[in-house]
Each structure stands twice: as structure tokens, then as C-alpha cells.
Write a protein that holds these residues in place. Sequence first.
Motif, short mmCIF file in Angstrom:
data_model
loop_
_atom_site.label_atom_id
_atom_site.label_comp_id
_atom_site.label_asym_id
_atom_site.label_seq_id
_atom_site.Cartn_x
_atom_site.Cartn_y
_atom_site.Cartn_z
N GLN A 196 0.44 -13.16 2.73
CA GLN A 196 0.12 -12.40 1.51
C GLN A 196 -0.77 -13.22 0.58
O GLN A 196 -1.77 -12.72 0.06
N THR A 220 -4.59 -12.05 -0.16
CA THR A 220 -4.84 -11.50 -1.50
C THR A 220 -5.68 -12.46 -2.36
O THR A 220 -6.57 -12.02 -3.09
N ALA A 243 0.86 -5.57 -3.42
CA ALA A 243 0.85 -6.09 -2.04
C ALA A 243 2.28 -6.44 -1.65
O ALA A 243 3.08 -6.83 -2.49
N ALA A 256 4.52 -8.19 1.92
CA ALA A 256 4.44 -8.77 3.27
C ALA A 256 5.79 -8.64 3.96
O ALA A 256 6.84 -8.61 3.32
N LEU A 291 1.16 -7.09 6.51
CA LEU A 291 0.80 -7.11 5.09
C LEU A 291 0.25 -5.74 4.69
O LEU A 291 -0.65 -5.21 5.36
N VAL A 299 -1.51 -3.80 1.49
CA VAL A 299 -2.17 -3.97 0.19
C VAL A 299 -2.59 -2.58 -0.28
O VAL A 299 -3.36 -1.90 0.40
#
Length: 685
Positions: free
Chosen positions: A29, A33, A46, A48, A57, A59
Motif C-alpha cells: 500500500q 500510493t 486505499a 491492502a 491492493l 485504491v
Amino acid sequence: MAANRDLLIELFSEEIPARMQAKAAADLQKLVTDGLVEAGLTYASAAAFATPRRLALSVEGLMAESKPVREERKGPSASAPDKAIEGFLRSTGLTKDQLELRDDKKGQVYFAVIEKPGRLAADIIAEVLEKAVRNFPWPKAMRWGTGTLRWVRPLHTILCILSDEAGAEVVPLTIDGITSGDTTRGHRFMGPDAFSVVSFDDYEAKLKRAKVMLRAEERAETIWHDATNQAFALGLEVVEDRGLLTEVAGLVEWPVTLMGRIADDFLNLPPEVLQTSMKEHQKFFSVRNAKSGRIERFVTVANIETPDQGMTILAGNEKVLFARLSDAKFFWENDLRVAKAGMDEWADGLKSVTFHNKLGTQFDRVDRIATLAAEIAPMVVADAEEAAAAARIAKVDLQSEMVGEFPELQGLMGRYYADAAGLSPAVSAAAQEHYSPLGPSDTVPSAPVSVAVALADKLDTLTGFWGIDEKPTGSKDPFALRRAALGVIRLIVTNDLTLPLSKVFGDASWSADLLSFFHDRLKVFLKDQGIRHDIIDACIAMPGNDDLTLLVKRAQALSETLKTDDGENLLQGFKRANNILTQAESKDGVEYSYGADVKFAEEPAEKALFAALDAAEAKIAPAMDAQDFGSAMAAMADLRGPIDAFFTDVQVNAESEIIRRNRLNLLSRIRTICMSVADLTRIEG
């Protein structure tokens, strides 16, 4: 600009060790990100996830493309050497004819205008994900086949899709021959066929149909729910073990909870032995009879549903467990034989175990601990002979076969063996409890013999290593001396003991340094209770600072006092008095420390302060003698009003030298009375 989209990534591999899964999900993550944001893509949220065979993951609300960026960078002057200009061009990636000349205070200067157009999310994601995968911080990684990629176990597929209401598209990338797609697989045996997904919700739902629970917390909840229900149906209870639950949830994608029997041969083993053996070797939960305290069954978690409801799996587990517990039973019976004979065999065995090459054997150490425990015993209201006897047997279980197999049972087995040897309950308890407290949340022994041996054990370690100059440095503390000092602090303070450490240290050259180490640990201990370091410093500066109970009570009382308006304002009054005094003493070359006489007082506020100081002294002195710091601080705080009135109504530096000197000596009384409680000069603010 196009609407935001959702990103789904899955890295599908062979089994990821359970202990690495949570951190790996968090690392994925963060790497992805952070990379997206650095490249100009923001997102809404987000999350994970990890199972034994996949990191995923999700998002949400990701920008469809990054915004164009225009950056201006100031460079060298137009008259700068060619090399300086060439260096600037290299850093910007431009040619000289792309630079702009602008007027500046010192003449013309080159400027670079760098324009970066917006980029599609898919292009950025491909770059960020490849970098994340290639630089993933696994504690251990491997290469396989002919590729160069390192991963914790062979990586099979990469799922990477961007989706919105119109559908999903694959983010194209290839890493070490693995090309991204929109497909994944479910359970290795119960859902092995590949399937495609179009969103995170679709992915999670299809995984569940393919016998994979994506969320670790759901797997853990399922295991615990099913295990406790099965135990409850038999009138039993599962022994709670959060660490084991987390680990087992990381071993299965589809938890199937099964309860098995422990053979009658082993039911009379100590419950802790059964529990430790089953946890360490088999990852089984223990199931206890609450009435007898005996461990009678176990829970194992399979990763597959079987036509026979797990009977074959259970039969295999019970067979392996029988062999394991046969070993434990053999150790237990051998150890009991030695214990009933008096444990001399084990005590002699400690002579051949080196504790430290400069501090002798474990036998030597036990000898020192026994002597120290007898010395400490009267201070903790323990019998000196019993404390010494407890110290002499406290470490012998280190020679037992059971502790050799399961080191985490040290102390506990010592208690069982001391009981078997017919020793007193206090001695048996000390064998187990003298290691405590091991950490900040561990329980603190309160039985006097246990406290004496626990203190002796930790103080011997600290004085021994200080004696050979092996102290903690920076973050390094190989002998856990910080933990030992915190243990001593908690034993003394929790049990409200008067144990001046200087008596223990004697006049050794290192005693002041070791006491300072204790004070540093005490600051950490009290900081967790909300007491500021400067308040502790103000109390450490007072006599008797080797008595930790006294020190803590003083610090707690001062902290509470300074939280009140009277306390805070008194501190300001004290600092004002001290500043005026310090300046006058420096200027006059004398110390104004006595001789204030009420007959020279002229103003009502001045006379009132004399009376208030007399009253405060009359209360503070006996309160301090009785170690009643709360009453002493309260009496000191009562001075706030008279001191405020004095500074409002009275001019210290009077024209008459006699009056001035008398008023300075009056301020000295304020300083002396306040400093008898704590060194307020060390309080900040």
C-alpha cells in the motif's frame, strides 16, 4: 478531465509466510500510493489485503490522469563559466536555446521553464507497480527459474485493472516475463480455475465463491467463532491466544476448524506443557476444562473441506500429536525424578554453564543472587533464609529437559519442580515469579520472597555489567539492562518499598553512573504516567534520590500541584523571587540567606508574607519528615496569594539599605521553603 477510477492490484504467488503477510500488505500500500502521489495522482482511499497466496491492493477514487506541471528554475548568470551553464542544462534536461534570459539584480540570469504534460493513470501505475515489485522489502526473498526478479516465493500472476461504471481495463505491464491481466485463481484445491474480475467488489465476491476469504480479520473471526462454539457444545473453553490466532489465519485461505482429542496418557501433564507443545509444534489451540483446569482437547485449522468432515485430517494430526506429547511426557517424568531427589543434580549442572566470561558461571551468579536476596529480604518484609533458599533453586530448571525443549517455560517449570521437591509455597512461587516483570505490561510480583529474589536477580545483572563496564550504548542493549532497570523500578514502586539503591551499590566507582541510568529509566516510566521530565529533574535534584518510591511520590505530588492555578502562579512567584535574589547577590557579592525580621516590615503585604511563610514552614517541615508530599506541596501552593500581593504592593529595592536587605532575606525565605520541597529552578516555563 475524465472521471476518477478505481485501481485493483493482486500479486499472486506461492505461500507467503504468515509472519510476513501483514507487513507485506502495508508495504505494498505504501509503495504504490506514495509512488502515485509523487507522480501527481491523488486518490480517495486505499486498503491492502493478504492471504497465504496473494497480496492485494484496492485504491478508490484515483485521478484518471495527472495534472500538467510547469516548473521554473533559476540558473547561473549569463556571464557564468560554460561548465556552470552545462551543469545546469544537465540537471534540467534542456538545451541552451531552450533557456530564457531574464533581468536580475546582478544582471542577466538564465531561467529554465520545464513543462511536464499530464500523464494517463495507466502509464503512471505501470511504472510505480514495477518499481514497487522490483524493490519490495521482503525480509527474505528468492529467485527462481532464469529470471532476475526476487520475491518471497515464486510469483505467478499480476492482476492490475482500472475500473469505473463503464467497465474495466487492464493496466498493461510486464515484469520479468509476467504480463498483467484481469484474471486470478481461487483456492488451490477447491477453486483452482482462473476467472476474470471487473472491480474490487467483484474480485472479493468471486474469491469467496472460489473458497478464499480475502480479509485476514474475517478468517480470524471465523476460526475463533467456530472453535469457541465447538468447545462450548462440550462444556469446554478455548484458551485465548491472539498471536496464534493471527498466525493461523495467515496459514489458510479457507479456514475449516476441527476439534480433536488428546490421548488419556497425556491429560495429567501440566496444562502449560500441553499448551506450549501444541502451539509451538502443531499450531493447535488448547481446549480447557474450566472446572479442572486440564487441557483435554485441541483445535486445528485445516485449509480444505473434505467429504469425511475432516476425520482423516484429524486422525493424522492426533497421530503426530501423540508422538510429540510422548516426548513431553518423557521429559516431565525424568525431570520429576530429579526434582524429588532435591534438584542437586541440576544445581551442580549450573557450574558448567557460563553466564558471562567476566562474571562467571550461572552457579556463581545464583550464589550472588542468594546473598543479595537475603540482604534485601528485611526491606521487603521477607524471611532472609527463605529468600536465599528460593534464590538457590530459582535457576535450576534451566538444566531440566523440559526447559531445554521449551525455553519459554523457564520459571513456570521451576515452580512445578519446587512443589515436587516439597519446598514451601513461597519458595515455589519465587521460582516462577522472580523473572517478572519482563515488560511494561507484565504483572509485578507482590509476595515478599518473590519480590526479594526478583530484585536480587535484576540488581545482580545491573551491578555486574556496570562493574565490568558493559553498559547499553545508543539503541544497543544486548543484555536487556534497560528492561532490568525498569523491572526494578516497577517492583519497588508498585510494592511501595523503601529500598535506597545506594545501599545496594555500596561505594563502587560506578554507583553514581548506575543511579543516573535508573533516573533515566524512571523518566521513561513516569512520562507514560503523564509526568514531565523537568518535574522529575526537579525531584532528582533533592536529597534521597536513590529511594525510588520517595522520588515517584514527590514527582507525582509536584506534578499535581503544578496543574493547579495556585501551583502554576506560585512557580512564577518563586522564579521572580529567585531572579531578583540572584541578581542582587551577584551585584552585592553576598548571599541573602537569613536574617529577615518582621520588625523591619513596613507594608501590610510584607507583614502578611512573614506570617504566611511562618505558617507554611510549620506545615511543610513535619509533612516532609512524614514523606507526605501532597500536604507539603499544598502548604507551599498556599503561598501563592501572599507572594502575589507582596510583589504587587512592595518595592524590594527600597531606598533604605536595611529595609532592602530585610526584603531580600524575605525573598530568600521563599526560595528556601520552596526549594525544600523540590528544586523549582529546574521547572521550565
